[in-house]
Structure formats: structure tokens, C-alpha cells
Write a protein that holds these residues in place. Structure first.
Motif, PDB file in Angstrom:
ATOM      1  N   LEU A  27      43.251 -82.268  44.220  1.00  0.00           N
ATOM      2  CA  LEU A  27      43.924 -82.982  43.138  1.00  0.00           C
ATOM      3  C   LEU A  27      42.936 -83.645  42.190  1.00  0.00           C
ATOM      4  O   LEU A  27      43.112 -83.598  40.971  1.00  0.00           O
ATOM      5  CB  LEU A  27      44.886 -84.028  43.709  1.00  0.00           C
ATOM      6  N   HIS A  28      41.863 -84.250  42.739  1.00  0.00           N
ATOM      7  CA  HIS A  28      40.922 -84.960  41.867  1.00  0.00           C
ATOM      8  C   HIS A  28      39.871 -84.043  41.266  1.00  0.00           C
ATOM      9  O   HIS A  28      39.699 -84.003  40.044  1.00  0.00           O
ATOM     10  CB  HIS A  28      40.225 -86.094  42.628  1.00  0.00           C
ATOM     11  N   ASP A  29      39.167 -83.291  42.096  1.00  0.00           N
ATOM     12  CA  ASP A  29      38.029 -82.516  41.589  1.00  0.00           C
ATOM     13  C   ASP A  29      38.439 -81.246  40.853  1.00  0.00           C
ATOM     14  O   ASP A  29      37.757 -80.827  39.918  1.00  0.00           O
ATOM     15  CB  ASP A  29      37.089 -82.152  42.744  1.00  0.00           C
ATOM     16  N   VAL A  30      39.537 -80.627  41.277  1.00  0.00           N
ATOM     17  CA  VAL A  30      39.961 -79.379  40.642  1.00  0.00           C
ATOM     18  C   VAL A  30      40.947 -79.635  39.509  1.00  0.00           C
ATOM     19  O   VAL A  30      40.796 -79.104  38.407  1.00  0.00           O
ATOM     20  CB  VAL A  30      40.578 -78.416  41.680  1.00  0.00           C
ATOM     21  N   PHE A  31      41.952 -80.482  39.765  1.00  0.00           N
ATOM     22  CA  PHE A  31      42.985 -80.708  38.758  1.00  0.00           C
ATOM     23  C   PHE A  31      42.828 -82.019  37.990  1.00  0.00           C
ATOM     24  O   PHE A  31      43.630 -82.327  37.118  1.00  0.00           O
ATOM     25  CB  PHE A  31      44.370 -80.628  39.406  1.00  0.00           C
ATOM     26  N   ARG A  32      41.818 -82.795  38.318  1.00  0.00           N
ATOM     27  CA  ARG A  32      41.435 -83.985  37.554  1.00  0.00           C
ATOM     28  C   ARG A  32      42.490 -85.085  37.542  1.00  0.00           C
ATOM     29  O   ARG A  32      42.599 -85.849  36.590  1.00  0.00           O
ATOM     30  CB  ARG A  32      41.082 -83.605  36.101  1.00  0.00           C
ATOM     31  N   TYR A  33      43.260 -85.177  38.615  1.00  0.00           N
ATOM     32  CA  TYR A  33      44.178 -86.308  38.726  1.00  0.00           C
ATOM     33  C   TYR A  33      43.377 -87.555  39.105  1.00  0.00           C
ATOM     34  O   TYR A  33      42.475 -87.483  39.946  1.00  0.00           O
ATOM     35  CB  TYR A  33      45.238 -86.040  39.797  1.00  0.00           C
ATOM     36  N   PRO A  34      43.669 -88.699  38.503  1.00  0.00           N
ATOM     37  CA  PRO A  34      42.943 -89.926  38.868  1.00  0.00           C
ATOM     38  C   PRO A  34      43.259 -90.324  40.301  1.00  0.00           C
ATOM     39  O   PRO A  34      44.319 -89.984  40.844  1.00  0.00           O
ATOM     40  CB  PRO A  34      43.470 -90.958  37.865  1.00  0.00           C
ATOM     41  N   PHE A  35      42.333 -91.052  40.908  1.00  0.00           N
ATOM     42  CA  PHE A  35      42.515 -91.428  42.310  1.00  0.00           C
ATOM     43  C   PHE A  35      43.750 -92.299  42.524  1.00  0.00           C
ATOM     44  O   PHE A  35      44.324 -92.299  43.613  1.00  0.00           O
ATOM     45  CB  PHE A  35      41.260 -92.133  42.834  1.00  0.00           C
ATOM     46  N   ALA A  36      44.170 -93.020  41.500  1.00  0.00           N
ATOM     47  CA  ALA A  36      45.381 -93.831  41.636  1.00  0.00           C
ATOM     48  C   ALA A  36      46.595 -92.937  41.891  1.00  0.00           C
ATOM     49  O   ALA A  36      47.480 -93.280  42.690  1.00  0.00           O
ATOM     50  CB  ALA A  36      45.596 -94.664  40.381  1.00  0.00           C
ATOM     51  N   GLU A  37      46.633 -91.765  41.227  1.00  0.00           N
ATOM     52  CA  GLU A  37      47.739 -90.837  41.446  1.00  0.00           C
ATOM     53  C   GLU A  37      47.567 -90.080  42.756  1.00  0.00           C
ATOM     54  O   GLU A  37      48.546 -89.784  43.446  1.00  0.00           O
ATOM     55  CB  GLU A  37      47.846 -89.861  40.273  1.00  0.00           C
ATOM     56  N   VAL A  38      46.329 -89.762  43.101  1.00  0.00           N
ATOM     57  CA  VAL A  38      46.063 -89.096  44.381  1.00  0.00           C
ATOM     58  C   VAL A  38      46.506 -89.995  45.535  1.00  0.00           C
ATOM     59  O   VAL A  38      47.068 -89.527  46.532  1.00  0.00           O
ATOM     60  CB  VAL A  38      44.570 -88.745  44.516  1.00  0.00           C
ATOM     61  N   ALA A  39      46.275 -91.282  45.383  1.00  0.00           N
ATOM     62  CA  ALA A  39      46.644 -92.234  46.432  1.00  0.00           C
ATOM     63  C   ALA A  39      48.139 -92.211  46.712  1.00  0.00           C
ATOM     64  O   ALA A  39      48.575 -92.370  47.855  1.00  0.00           O
ATOM     65  CB  ALA A  39      46.205 -93.642  46.021  1.00  0.00           C
ATOM     66  N   PRO A  87      43.477 -82.328  56.288  1.00  0.00           N
ATOM     67  CA  PRO A  87      44.504 -82.238  55.245  1.00  0.00           C
ATOM     68  C   PRO A  87      44.315 -83.280  54.141  1.00  0.00           C
ATOM     69  O   PRO A  87      44.451 -82.954  52.957  1.00  0.00           O
ATOM     70  CB  PRO A  87      45.802 -82.473  56.021  1.00  0.00           C
ATOM     71  N   ALA A  88      43.996 -84.510  54.506  1.00  0.00           N
ATOM     72  CA  ALA A  88      43.829 -85.562  53.495  1.00  0.00           C
ATOM     73  C   ALA A  88      42.626 -85.281  52.603  1.00  0.00           C
ATOM     74  O   ALA A  88      42.676 -85.500  51.386  1.00  0.00           O
ATOM     75  CB  ALA A  88      43.679 -86.919  54.171  1.00  0.00           C
ATOM     76  N   GLU A  89      41.523 -84.795  53.191  1.00  0.00           N
ATOM     77  CA  GLU A  89      40.347 -84.436  52.391  1.00  0.00           C
ATOM     78  C   GLU A  89      40.692 -83.333  51.398  1.00  0.00           C
ATOM     79  O   GLU A  89      40.316 -83.384  50.223  1.00  0.00           O
ATOM     80  CB  GLU A  89      39.209 -83.952  53.299  1.00  0.00           C
ATOM     81  N   ARG A  90      41.399 -82.336  51.887  1.00  0.00           N
ATOM     82  CA  ARG A  90      41.729 -81.189  51.034  1.00  0.00           C
ATOM     83  C   ARG A  90      42.601 -81.617  49.858  1.00  0.00           C
ATOM     84  O   ARG A  90      42.359 -81.209  48.712  1.00  0.00           O
ATOM     85  CB  ARG A  90      42.445 -80.129  51.871  1.00  0.00           C
ATOM     86  N   VAL A  91      43.609 -82.428  50.126  1.00  0.00           N
ATOM     87  CA  VAL A  91      44.505 -82.868  49.057  1.00  0.00           C
ATOM     88  C   VAL A  91      43.754 -83.738  48.048  1.00  0.00           C
ATOM     89  O   VAL A  91      43.877 -83.540  46.834  1.00  0.00           O
ATOM     90  CB  VAL A  91      45.709 -83.631  49.647  1.00  0.00           C
ATOM     91  N   ALA A  92      42.959 -84.680  48.533  1.00  0.00           N
ATOM     92  CA  ALA A  92      42.220 -85.560  47.627  1.00  0.00           C
ATOM     93  C   ALA A  92      41.239 -84.768  46.777  1.00  0.00           C
ATOM     94  O   ALA A  92      41.116 -84.990  45.566  1.00  0.00           O
ATOM     95  CB  ALA A  92      41.483 -86.641  48.417  1.00  0.00           C
ATOM     96  N   PHE A  93      40.541 -83.834  47.393  1.00  0.00           N
ATOM     97  CA  PHE A  93      39.543 -83.047  46.671  1.00  0.00           C
ATOM     98  C   PHE A  93      40.188 -82.133  45.628  1.00  0.00           C
ATOM     99  O   PHE A  93      39.756 -82.087  44.472  1.00  0.00           O
ATOM    100  CB  PHE A  93      38.730 -82.209  47.668  1.00  0.00           C
TER     101      PHE A  93
END
Length: 329
Positions: A147-159, A139-145
Motif C-alpha cells: 500500500l505504501h511503497d507500491v501504491f503510495r498510500y500514506p501511513f495514516a491510511e495504511v494504519a 501479512p502485515a508487512e506485505r500490506v504495509a509495503f
């Protein structure tokens, strides 16, 4: 949170304008339009449960809504694995039609009814093969991927969604990309026929019960999966191998009924097939191809997952066996 001096509580239009983005994020995270809609509904319920003062204190309502929706989806993904252990047969992500093909009264329907914010933007990130690979991620991999790779949210927001450091989220996305590269087929070979042409030939061969033609269209190691959810007849285990799939298809084709029609339709933005019985969609099939050979067939028969394809849920008169991919074991 920034200072709220001189700011106003966000209006309804400003908050609701985020709905389409939230639906798109949630569908990719959950693989289910129904669950995505529920997650977004819960997100808005939490927003309107706050006082005007609390809402006013939020610097970016869009970012807040995405964070909350992401956390809800993360929780749902954690519980989904347990639910799917008791799921009858194979679980396949919920297919979505092209915008122009929503039934009347649904988003994009002929009467213009429904909320256009419910539409899922169809691109490679909702390709059925892509969604199936996402199911193998944590689940954590899917959400991080996503949000960041598809929707381009910065990792600070993904965190803020995942509850880990930005550096840890970066590692999660890297791990997800590695899984994707290891399981997805290479791009289509140069000179390969268009996918729509291959799917059309597959349809014609199935209707003609031409085993040789079907085998020629299928990769030797092709896999076919049907999802009935225990609600309708469906093969419970994957059918593997071109000849086994071809013989299975011709066997079910031999029991087809004149009231069953097989149509070429867009499924998750890719060429697919839709089986309709007496005007009701009873099966939606998505295809994975490498070059001009079919490597995967994902057939969804669970009526709960076919809601976007019908004005009303499939009725009890829909065939449970003997139709397209509907023969149970």
C-alpha cells in the motif's frame, strides 16, 4: 467522516471506477487473480449492503473501498499460510498474461469482451520474482509495503487497514524492504543480453534437448519450481542446480507430443514461456535472471491458476506427465 450537508450518494459509475485499482491492489497482496476478484467482489457487496445514508456519510468512497479490500486481503493472507501447509507440492503465485494476450472473451481479448477493469497493470511489482519474495513477508508487512511503497498510500491510511499506528506501519514497511533487499538479485549486469533473448535461447535449447546449452544459460545454483496443486503432474520438490535442471528438462522434452507447442509470451510483464496442448494452455513458466543467467524458473501447471490464459479450463485430455515441466516424481 466529514459533514454530509449538500452531498449526494455516490453514483454507480463513481464507485465502480475504483474496481481496476482494487483489482491491482488485491492481486499484489494475494498473488492470486482469482482470490483478488473474490476480495473485490466482497468489498462491493459490503458497500451495497449499506443504506444510502451510510454511503452518503463516507467522505471518500475510493478510500473506503481500498480500506475494506485491504482488510479482506489481510484476513485472507492470515489464513493462506494454513491452507498452503496442506497444498500439494510447491505453491507459486498465479501468473497473468500481457493485456494483448488475454484469450478471446477475457479482458483485452480480440473481441473486446470482458471487463477492462479486471486487467492487472503489469510493472515490476508483479514480476514473479517480486511476488515470490512477498510470500516470505508477514501479512502485515506485505500490506504495509504494497500500500505504501507500491501504491503510495500514506501511513495514516495504511494504519486504518492494518489496525496499527502509522509509526508501526512505517516499521513494517521498513522490515519488508529489508527482506526484499536480502532476497532479490542485483540489477542485471551491464552489457547483459536482454531477458527475451535468454529465454528464447532457453526455449531453443530445450526443444533441441541440448544439455550443454541449457547448462550454459542457467546459473550453477539455479532453482526450478513447478506448481501442479495436486491436480496435474508436476515435480513436487524444487530441482536445484544447472545440470540437474537441464537433465530434467531434456528428459521431459524427450516425451513431448506433436500436439504440444512452446511459445514465447509475456508472463507478469517479463519474458516467459507458455506450453499449449491441443490449443489449451497447460503450463506457464516465468523466469528470474541475474545478468544473462537464469537463476529461477517458476512453472505453473495448476489449471485453476491458468484460467486467465484459457477461454475455458484445461480439459481432461491435457497431458499430465511427460510434457513441459510435467513429469511428476
Amino acid at each position: 467522516m466529514s459533514s454530509t450537508a449538500g452531498r449526494h450518494v455516490p453514483g454507480l459509475d463513481a464507485v465502480m471506477s475504483e474496481r481496476r485499482q482494487l483489482i491491482n491492489v488485491a492481486y499484489r497482496l494475494l498473488g492470486s487473480l482469482a482470490e483478488a476478484e473474490d476480495a473485490v467482489q466482497e468489498t462491493y457487496a459490503r458497500w451495497y449492503a449499506m443504506s444510502p445514508q451510510q454511503q452518503e456519510a463516507i467522505a471518500s468512497p475510493g478510500a473506503w473501498l481500498t480500506t475494506v479490500a485491504g482488510r479482506i486481503c489481510l484476513d485472507l493472507l492470515g489464513s493462506a499460510r494454513a491452507r498452503r501447509e496442506s497444498y500439494v507440492g510447491q505453491w507459486v503465485p498465479e501468473p497473468v498474461p500481457d493485456r494483448a494476450e488475454w484469450p478471446t472473451g477475457r479482458p483485452g481479448g480480440a473481441d473486446g469482451g470482458g471487463d477492462p477493469a479486471d486487467r492487472v497493470t503489469l510493472d515490476e511489482s508483479v514480476d514473479m520474482a517480486f511476488l515470490v519474495v512477498l510470500e516470505a513477508m508477514t501479512p502485515a508487512e506485505r500490506v504495509a509495503f504494497i500500500l505504501h511503497d507500491v501504491f503510495r498510500y500514506p501511513f495514516a491510511e495504511v494504519a486504518a487497514v492494518v489496525g496499527r499506528t502509522p509509526a508501526a506501519c512505517r516499521q513494517l514497511a521498513t522490515s519488508a524492504r529489508r527482506r526484499l533487499r536480502a532476497t532479490r538479485p542485483d540489477a542485471a549486469a551491464t552489457g547483459a543480453r536482454p531477458a527475451a533473448a535468454v529465454v528464447r535461447e532457453f526455449k531453443q535449447a530445450w526443444e533441441a534437448k541440448d544439455i550443454a546449452a541449457l547448462v550454459g544459460l542457467l546459473d550453477p545454483d539455479a532453482t526450478m519450481i513447478a506448481d501442479g496443486g495436486g491436480l496435474v503432474g508436476a515435480v513436487l520438490r524444487p530441482v536445484v542446480g544447472a545440470e540437474a535442471i537441464a537433465r530434467y528438462l531434456t528428459a521431459t522434452g524427450g516425451r513431448s507430443t506433436p500436439r504440444l507447442t512452446l511459445l514465447e509470451r509475456s508472463v507478469n510483464g517479463r519474458p516467459g514461456l507458455v506450453a499449449r496442448f491441443a490449443g489449451t494452455t497447460v503450463t506457464v513458466a516465468a523466469f528470474g535472471l541475474t545478468g544473462d543467467r537464469i537463476t529461477h524458473i517458476w512453472a505453473v501447471r495448476n489449471p485453476d491458476k491458468l484460467r486467465p490464459w484459457n477461454d475455458a479450463p484445461p480439459t481432461a485430455t491435457s497431458p499430465s506427465t511427460g510434457d513441459f515441466l510435467g513429469m511428476s516424481e
